[in-house]
Design a protein around this motif. Sequence first.
Motif, mmCIF file in Angstrom:
data_model
loop_
_atom_site.group_PDB
_atom_site.id
_atom_site.type_symbol
_atom_site.label_atom_id
_atom_site.label_comp_id
_atom_site.label_asym_id
_atom_site.label_seq_id
_atom_site.Cartn_x
_atom_site.Cartn_y
_atom_site.Cartn_z
ATOM 1 N N PHE A 26 0.802 -1.211 0.000
ATOM 2 C CA PHE A 26 0.000 0.000 0.000
ATOM 3 C C PHE A 26 0.841 1.269 0.000
ATOM 4 N N GLY A 40 -6.851 7.970 -4.985
ATOM 5 C CA GLY A 40 -7.410 6.626 -4.819
ATOM 6 C C GLY A 40 -6.543 5.748 -3.936
ATOM 7 N N ALA A 44 -7.557 4.105 -0.339
ATOM 8 C CA ALA A 44 -7.420 2.662 -0.108
ATOM 9 C C ALA A 44 -6.504 2.377 1.077
ATOM 10 N N THR A 45 -5.418 3.117 1.184
ATOM 11 C CA THR A 45 -4.500 2.936 2.309
ATOM 12 C C THR A 45 -5.177 3.286 3.621
ATOM 13 N N VAL A 48 -7.520 0.441 4.680
ATOM 14 C CA VAL A 48 -6.829 -0.778 5.097
ATOM 15 C C VAL A 48 -5.955 -0.553 6.338
#
Length: 116
Positions: A26, A40, A44-45, A48
């Motif tokens: 990531f 994006g 996403a990081t 997560v």
Amino acid sequence: MKGRSKILLAATALATIYAVYLISYFFGETANAEGAEVVGGAIATAVVMPHMIMFLIGAVFGWIGVLARKSWAALVGAILYSVGTLFFLMYAMFGVPILVLGFIGYSKQKKLNQAE
């Protein structure tokens, strides 16, 4: 390795490898992106991140459990794997085997400690 659970060692090693993989994937992806991919990748990081942190802290407690032969640390590590799996269910296929091995390793380590 006498007096140490091999299953706990396997669970902890897998959790460490998995946490390092998540971090490198990531953060490496975000560093090589440009434009809209950066936004994006950052989202996403961020999604997560709790999953990643729980597995990383769980791996630290797992290593304490393995190296110091402390069953309580193994239990804390297995619980953190469970919480991490619940934080991001899309990666449950990676988390569930680690958490199952973590709980089995905890029980084996507890039995080994009681036998001594």
